[in-house]
Design a protein around this motif. Sequence first.
Motif, PDB file in Angstrom:
ATOM      1  N   TYR A   1      32.899  25.641 -16.519  1.00  0.00           N
ATOM      2  CA  TYR A   1      32.844  27.474 -16.415  1.00  0.00           C
ATOM      3  C   TYR A   1      34.506  27.619 -15.922  1.00  0.00           C
ATOM      4  CZ  TYR A   1      27.470  26.677 -15.849  1.00  0.00           C
ATOM      5  OH  TYR A   1      26.214  26.441 -15.890  1.00  0.00           O
ATOM      6  N   ILE A   2      35.030  27.425 -15.653  1.00  0.00           N
ATOM      7  CA  ILE A   2      35.920  27.769 -15.162  1.00  0.00           C
ATOM      8  C   ILE A   2      36.494  27.563 -15.831  1.00  0.00           C
ATOM      9  CG2 ILE A   2      37.965  27.184 -13.481  1.00  0.00           C
ATOM     10  CD1 ILE A   2      35.763  26.280 -11.190  1.00  0.00           C
ATOM     11  N   GLU A   3      37.246  26.257 -16.607  1.00  0.00           N
ATOM     12  CA  GLU A   3      37.794  26.132 -17.966  1.00  0.00           C
ATOM     13  C   GLU A   3      37.623  26.901 -18.878  1.00  0.00           C
ATOM     14  OE1 GLU A   3      37.389  22.024 -18.935  1.00  0.00           O
ATOM     15  OE2 GLU A   3      38.497  21.369 -17.204  1.00  0.00           O
ATOM     16  N   LEU A   4      36.259  26.972 -19.411  1.00  0.00           N
ATOM     17  CA  LEU A   4      35.955  28.101 -20.175  1.00  0.00           C
ATOM     18  C   LEU A   4      36.419  29.674 -19.640  1.00  0.00           C
ATOM     19  CD1 LEU A   4      32.901  27.227 -20.878  1.00  0.00           C
ATOM     20  CD2 LEU A   4      34.502  27.237 -22.775  1.00  0.00           C
ATOM     21  N   TYR A   5      36.230  30.431 -18.273  1.00  0.00           N
ATOM     22  CA  TYR A   5      36.737  31.481 -17.670  1.00  0.00           C
ATOM     23  C   TYR A   5      37.960  31.635 -18.347  1.00  0.00           C
ATOM     24  CZ  TYR A   5      38.150  34.912 -14.622  1.00  0.00           C
ATOM     25  OH  TYR A   5      38.243  35.991 -14.467  1.00  0.00           O
ATOM     26  N   PHE A   6      38.333  31.042 -18.191  1.00  0.00           N
ATOM     27  CA  PHE A   6      40.712  30.726 -17.937  1.00  0.00           C
ATOM     28  C   PHE A   6      40.889  30.691 -19.624  1.00  0.00           C
ATOM     29  CE2 PHE A   6      41.277  28.427 -13.793  1.00  0.00           C
ATOM     30  CZ  PHE A   6      41.299  29.808 -13.376  1.00  0.00           C
ATOM     31  N   GLU A   7      39.874  29.789 -20.504  1.00  0.00           N
ATOM     32  CA  GLU A   7      40.327  29.868 -22.179  1.00  0.00           C
ATOM     33  C   GLU A   7      39.956  32.013 -22.191  1.00  0.00           C
ATOM     34  OE1 GLU A   7      37.996  27.720 -24.757  1.00  0.00           O
ATOM     35  OE2 GLU A   7      38.501  26.051 -23.228  1.00  0.00           O
ATOM     36  N   ARG A   8      38.986  32.358 -21.774  1.00  0.00           N
ATOM     37  CA  ARG A   8      38.744  33.101 -22.352  1.00  0.00           C
ATOM     38  C   ARG A   8      39.205  35.098 -21.150  1.00  0.00           C
ATOM     39  NH1 ARG A   8      35.614  33.031 -26.635  1.00  0.00           N
ATOM     40  NH2 ARG A   8      34.908  30.505 -26.834  1.00  0.00           N
ATOM     41  N   TYR A   9      39.899  34.057 -20.258  1.00  0.00           N
ATOM     42  CA  TYR A   9      40.901  35.710 -19.771  1.00  0.00           C
ATOM     43  C   TYR A   9      41.886  35.037 -19.463  1.00  0.00           C
ATOM     44  CZ  TYR A   9      36.138  37.648 -18.764  1.00  0.00           C
ATOM     45  OH  TYR A   9      35.065  38.053 -19.021  1.00  0.00           O
ATOM     46  N   PRO A  10      43.284  34.266 -20.584  1.00  0.00           N
ATOM     47  CA  PRO A  10      44.056  33.532 -20.332  1.00  0.00           C
ATOM     48  C   PRO A  10      44.903  34.126 -18.932  1.00  0.00           C
ATOM     49  CG  PRO A  10      44.192  34.612 -22.186  1.00  0.00           C
ATOM     50  CD  PRO A  10      42.605  35.019 -21.812  1.00  0.00           C
ATOM     51  N   GLN A  11      45.400  35.202 -19.209  1.00  0.00           N
ATOM     52  CA  GLN A  11      46.157  36.648 -18.304  1.00  0.00           C
ATOM     53  C   GLN A  11      45.776  36.370 -16.818  1.00  0.00           C
ATOM     54  OE1 GLN A  11      45.068  37.631 -21.163  1.00  0.00           O
ATOM     55  NE2 GLN A  11      46.930  38.779 -22.261  1.00  0.00           N
ATOM     56  N   VAL A  12      44.544  35.886 -17.113  1.00  0.00           N
ATOM     57  CA  VAL A  12      44.314  35.022 -15.275  1.00  0.00           C
ATOM     58  C   VAL A  12      44.680  34.141 -14.982  1.00  0.00           C
ATOM     59  CG1 VAL A  12      42.592  35.630 -13.400  1.00  0.00           C
ATOM     60  CG2 VAL A  12      42.288  37.347 -15.050  1.00  0.00           C
ATOM     61  N   LYS A  13      44.667  33.144 -15.616  1.00  0.00           N
ATOM     62  CA  LYS A  13      44.753  31.606 -15.239  1.00  0.00           C
ATOM     63  C   LYS A  13      46.391  32.123 -14.803  1.00  0.00           C
ATOM     64  CE  LYS A  13      45.180  26.845 -15.463  1.00  0.00           C
ATOM     65  NZ  LYS A  13      45.173  26.580 -14.098  1.00  0.00           N
ATOM     66  N   GLU A  14      47.187  32.877 -15.706  1.00  0.00           N
ATOM     67  CA  GLU A  14      49.171  33.093 -15.713  1.00  0.00           C
ATOM     68  C   GLU A  14      48.793  33.807 -14.153  1.00  0.00           C
ATOM     69  OE1 GLU A  14      49.907  34.486 -19.837  1.00  0.00           O
ATOM     70  OE2 GLU A  14      51.663  35.090 -18.710  1.00  0.00           O
ATOM     71  N   TYR A  15      48.527  34.574 -14.478  1.00  0.00           N
ATOM     72  CA  TYR A  15      48.510  35.426 -13.024  1.00  0.00           C
ATOM     73  C   TYR A  15      48.649  34.145 -11.542  1.00  0.00           C
ATOM     74  CZ  TYR A  15      47.075  37.335  -8.465  1.00  0.00           C
ATOM     75  OH  TYR A  15      47.260  37.529  -7.251  1.00  0.00           O
ATOM     76  N   ILE A  16      47.535  33.506 -11.772  1.00  0.00           N
ATOM     77  CA  ILE A  16      46.977  32.010 -10.941  1.00  0.00           C
ATOM     78  C   ILE A  16      48.428  31.911 -10.169  1.00  0.00           C
ATOM     79  CG2 ILE A  16      46.004  30.236  -9.799  1.00  0.00           C
ATOM     80  CD1 ILE A  16      43.137  31.844 -11.100  1.00  0.00           C
ATOM     81  N   ASP A  17      48.549  30.799 -11.866  1.00  0.00           N
ATOM     82  CA  ASP A  17      50.126  30.316 -11.419  1.00  0.00           C
ATOM     83  C   ASP A  17      51.448  30.749 -11.316  1.00  0.00           C
ATOM     84  OD1 ASP A  17      48.376  28.396 -12.055  1.00  0.00           O
ATOM     85  OD2 ASP A  17      48.428  28.566 -14.930  1.00  0.00           O
ATOM     86  N   THR A  18      51.545  32.149 -11.788  1.00  0.00           N
ATOM     87  CA  THR A  18      52.808  32.326 -11.307  1.00  0.00           C
ATOM     88  C   THR A  18      52.883  33.103  -9.712  1.00  0.00           C
ATOM     89  OG1 THR A  18      52.261  34.877 -12.123  1.00  0.00           O
ATOM     90  CG2 THR A  18      53.392  33.421 -13.859  1.00  0.00           C
TER      91      THR A  18
END
Length: 867
Positions: A715-732
Amino acid sequence: MQKKELSLLDGNSLLYRAFYALPTTLTKSDGTVTNAVFGFTRMLFSLLEEREPDLLGVAFDLPAPTFRHQEYEEYKGNRKETPDELKPQFRIAKEVLEALEVPIFEKEGYEADDLIGTLAQKAEEEGYQVTIVTGDRDNLQLITENIQVMYNKRGISDIVDYDLEKFREEYELEPQQLIDKKGLMGDKSDNIPGVDGIGKKTSTKLLKEFGSLENVLANIDQVGGKKRKATLREQADRAKLSKKLAEIKVDVPLEVDFSELVLSDYKNQQVYDLFMELEFSSLISQIGGHQKLEVVDYQLIENQEELEKLDLTKEVAITLDLTGPKLKQELAGVAVATLEQSFYCNLATDELLNWLEDIFTTKEVLMVEAKEQIRYLLQQGIEVKKLSFEPLVADYLLKPSEKEKEFEELVTSHLQREIEEVTEEESLVLQTSLLFDLEEELVAKLEENELLSLFREVELPLVSMLAQLELTGIKVSSEELERLSTKLAEKIATIEEQAFQLAGEEFNLNSPKQLGVILFEKLGLPVIKRTKTGYSTSASVLEKLEGQHDIIPLISEYRTYTKLKSTYVDPLSDYINQETGRIHTTFNQLVTATGRLSSAEPNLQNIPIRTEEGREIRQVFVAEEGKHLLAADYSQVELRVLAHISQDEGLKEAYQQGIDIHTKTASEIFGLALDEVGREERRKAKAVNFGIAYGISDWGLAKRLNIGNQEAKEYIELYFERYPQVKEYIDTTIAQAKRKGYVKTLFDRKRYLPQINSKNYHQRSFAERMAINTPIQGTAADIMKMAMIDVFNLINNGEFSSQILLQVHDELVLEVPTAELEEVAQLVRERMEQAVELDVELEVDLKYGANWNQMKEIEGGEIDVID
DNA sequence: CAGCAATGCAA
DNA sequence: TATTGCATTGCTG
């Protein structure tokens, strides 16, 4: 003449104790762990205060092997290596001791114990009274008439004093026999073998009979038990070696002149500087700041003429001398200061209030603990036009994670000064005059940290508002409370009876320990989870046991009802103010690390809502006759904030198109069309959405949803795939936090995360989750605070009679005369929605009703159909 | 009586 | 081993 007292500390064992007693989160701003040094220093200080020794020395081990290792290779062979976070603290502790001018004893080849033993015995011979302070029981062997041991059992304040009498009582032996005892029973912690099969009991018995190990060995014939005789014969040498290892040396070659151990005046500049560097501010106040403050000169004003003649500058500092409990305070006097002069006015309350009204409408005022004073003033009908400074609030913005401070601590930490102990009146005047110095210092620091506008435009105005909220309170129906209490009592009694029946005995249903015994031992139910101290009986465990035994649902119900009764229903009555018939909670502005408010005494921010039974409690919160309660809550602020700060296209789009966000996430994760999303998918997606804002882990999500780790991970991986900028936000955000050591909200509220670069996985991960969550939760808090100010101004300027009663993080509760309900409702919505401009719209849902439970929606708001 | 653990309520 | 809080009861020292 009284004997002089010498205290000898075992630096090693005490540092270890302190290290394990205090969290390693106790660090300097740069992350250096100082918990052990801090705890050790505090122990030292409390020793100095309580015992007032004349002489003092501290002994340490040196890393070199001792004679014990030469005798016996495995000596202490089972010891774990010193934790990395403790190692450097030995050096720091020694620096502290050097600054305090406390002699340090170390000698190659010997342990701290041996040095202490030798010193203690020498000192005794020279006529001193000796106290050994240690976390190691071995030292008890040194006890004599003149040598006692303060044994630090655990933590940093759990100390047992052993003198000769106490020792005999507990061990039924003489102190020196402790060595023989170790010879027989060994010591696991030091890897001393002893004799097999001989433990605590037997060793004491043997020594009581034979007196010493040697005597035991010489009379093995008389020892009871064949097996024991044989073991003793076989292991006689081992026993002797064990005894030798356990014996503390008292003949270490040491040259000591005890007069050199005399305690110096340790409250010196060097110590102060070191404590500043180590950020031991509470200890600084104990040694006193480095610059004592002169008592201020001030004029005592005792009649009204003098008071009115005062020519004050535009900015004044004022402290009301209030006594008595909340909402029933009396005004004993007023301390006033300008940059040049100070006054204390000691007049009749009416005269003071008259004058204060004038001052507070014409001047800019600096105050400390402003909310309490403003609340009093409001109660007397006096408004505060401009609060221009409040040091506790300023300090909070600079370090929101630290616990709330006292005024004196601010003076020490920001001005490096200390308030002299003087009369109450003098200290009030001094405190008031210091507000100007603090303003200068703190405003500069706020400026440096880009926090000044948050301070002036949000936090300061909020102080007066919260004073008003607290004063207003919320009406509570005591009849309704009574009714609920009776109803719950009946239910509880019935359930209890049935549960005892099923258990076959009576026990305390409130005790997880007793309940655990019944469920898992008597009834033999499977253990799902354990806690540190036993079986877990938490709601999630009970849920999993449902169906296995009829008692389970009864326990869950019992928990629910007793929780409601004892936490909410019954205590609430005690908080009803008899004069107003209302409950006046305390809103704390200085507690949370993220910028939220908190509520206490009682906490009105956690009144149940999710279940029907709990929700009924809200019925007791009512509007006055002719008025309604109006609840205005932000719809999913935190996710909207996330959409804005991450600039995620998918997330923004959902809000722009007005699609239900949980349904949208469900459709993305499960690959369904929006209208194919079912109840269960939406529930899961909702948990994912929330989880993201908390710094999700697959493990955590799995637990929450009761699903497998793998599934959660997908689920988490799919979430980040669909909302990539959220993943980016978390990382930065995490990367930035690691670089800078802090994170910020959209409106610059700051939070330091000293653990973000910790080598400890748990600490580091925790800090990373904070780094993700704080900008989200904190920005939402900022927005709500700004909205509150707007709504408050709206009501005041628009000449409405509505009042804000409560803030529950994303919800405001107002009390509104029915006549202005329509208008106020729309205006509140407008103000809240327009409080700030984000890339997604803010949406506010409105509800109104005669009480806080049964409320009707006011048009427009999104209706959450499913959940 | 203070302090901690377990539990559970809210956003 | 999901964020932020506050408060209850039991239990220990």
